[in-house]
Design a protein around this motif. Structure first.
Motif, PDB file in Angstrom:
ATOM      1  N   LYS A  82      15.445  12.122 -15.644  1.00 20.89           N
ATOM      2  CA  LYS A  82      14.004  12.209 -15.395  1.00 20.89           C
ATOM      3  C   LYS A  82      13.576  10.983 -14.611  1.00 20.89           C
ATOM      4  O   LYS A  82      14.226   9.946 -14.640  1.00 20.89           O
ATOM      5  CB  LYS A  82      13.205  12.273 -16.711  1.00 20.89           C
ATOM      6  CG  LYS A  82      13.558  13.434 -17.617  1.00 20.89           C
ATOM      7  CD  LYS A  82      13.164  14.746 -17.005  1.00 20.89           C
ATOM      8  CE  LYS A  82      13.534  15.901 -17.927  1.00 20.89           C
ATOM      9  NZ  LYS A  82      13.653  17.157 -17.222  1.00 20.89           N
ATOM     10  N   LEU A  87       8.825   9.585 -21.345  1.00 23.61           N
ATOM     11  CA  LEU A  87       9.493  10.760 -21.888  1.00 23.61           C
ATOM     12  C   LEU A  87       8.594  11.431 -22.918  1.00 23.61           C
ATOM     13  O   LEU A  87       7.919  10.761 -23.691  1.00 23.61           O
ATOM     14  CB  LEU A  87      10.825  10.372 -22.533  1.00 23.61           C
ATOM     15  CG  LEU A  87      11.919   9.921 -21.559  1.00 23.61           C
ATOM     16  CD1 LEU A  87      13.137   9.429 -22.329  1.00 23.61           C
ATOM     17  CD2 LEU A  87      12.302  11.040 -20.608  1.00 23.61           C
ATOM     18  N   HIS A  91      10.972  16.915 -23.203  1.00 21.38           N
ATOM     19  CA  HIS A  91      12.193  16.480 -22.512  1.00 21.38           C
ATOM     20  C   HIS A  91      13.367  16.425 -23.483  1.00 21.38           C
ATOM     21  O   HIS A  91      14.474  16.848 -23.155  1.00 21.38           O
ATOM     22  CB  HIS A  91      11.989  15.113 -21.859  1.00 21.38           C
ATOM     23  CG  HIS A  91      10.912  15.111 -20.819  1.00 21.38           C
ATOM     24  ND1 HIS A  91       9.927  14.152 -20.777  1.00 21.38           N
ATOM     25  CD2 HIS A  91      10.655  15.954 -19.796  1.00 21.38           C
ATOM     26  CE1 HIS A  91       9.122  14.404 -19.767  1.00 21.38           C
ATOM     27  NE2 HIS A  91       9.548  15.500 -19.160  1.00 21.38           N
ATOM     28  N   GLN A  94      14.445  19.908 -24.340  1.00 19.49           N
ATOM     29  CA  GLN A  94      15.238  20.491 -23.254  1.00 19.49           C
ATOM     30  C   GLN A  94      16.720  20.147 -23.434  1.00 19.49           C
ATOM     31  O   GLN A  94      17.575  21.022 -23.336  1.00 19.49           O
ATOM     32  CB  GLN A  94      14.732  19.965 -21.913  1.00 19.49           C
ATOM     33  CG  GLN A  94      15.492  20.473 -20.720  1.00 19.49           C
ATOM     34  CD  GLN A  94      15.009  19.853 -19.415  1.00 19.49           C
ATOM     35  OE1 GLN A  94      14.282  18.869 -19.410  1.00 19.49           O
ATOM     36  NE2 GLN A  94      15.424  20.426 -18.311  1.00 19.49           N
ATOM     37  N   ASN A 111      15.502   8.337 -18.386  1.00 17.93           N
ATOM     38  CA  ASN A 111      14.307   8.245 -17.550  1.00 17.93           C
ATOM     39  C   ASN A 111      14.418   6.995 -16.678  1.00 17.93           C
ATOM     40  O   ASN A 111      14.324   5.877 -17.174  1.00 17.93           O
ATOM     41  CB  ASN A 111      13.040   8.181 -18.409  1.00 17.93           C
ATOM     42  CG  ASN A 111      11.791   8.097 -17.567  1.00 17.93           C
ATOM     43  OD1 ASN A 111      11.798   8.439 -16.389  1.00 17.93           O
ATOM     44  ND2 ASN A 111      10.711   7.648 -18.173  1.00 17.93           N
TER      45      ASN A 111
END
Length: 126
Positions: A82, A87, A91, A94, A111
């Motif tokens: 990401k 975050l 996320h 996922q 991230n």
């Protein structure tokens, strides 16, 4: 792959991500970090696959909904990238979903849009 080996692999991927972040810093598009991390991992001799499709098996039927793992390292570690301000729980969800659908046990959520990358790394186990 055993737990110790996956832990070592996770450590190696985090080291590669830190190297990418050290060279690029925060604020770029996810696709830039994706390409550079893939390059860095390959340079370290790791086998990677990018944009790996993840099908859903529903009532015995294989359905493709466009789910794709950003990086699959050594066929055992999912790496989801990401570049966002922070975050969110979605996320993490996922990555857990990708682990569940792929029958893998470990993942990393990274991230790159952080001043200190270590603040943007989440280890995920399923």
């Amino acid at each position: 792959m055993g737990k110790v080996m996956v832990d070592e692999l996770t450590h190696e991927v985090i080291g590669a991500a830190i190297e990418v972040h050290k060279n690029l810093g925060p604020g770029l598009l996810e696709s830039t970090y994706h390409g550079c991390l893939a390059f860095e991992l390959q340079e370290r001799g790791l086998c990677i696959q990018t944009e790996v499709p993840v099908p859903v098996i529903y009532k015995g039927f294989r359905l493709n909904f466009g789910f794709r793992i950003d990086l699959l390292v050594e066929d055992s570690l999912i790496v989801e990238l990401k570049s966002v301000s922070s975050l969110l729980p979605v996320h993490l969800a996922q990555v857990i979903t990708y682990l569940k659908l792929s029958h893998l046990k470990r993942g990393l959520l990274i991230n790159f849009n952080e001043t200190r990358l270590k603040n943007g790394i989440k280890r995920v186990a399923y």
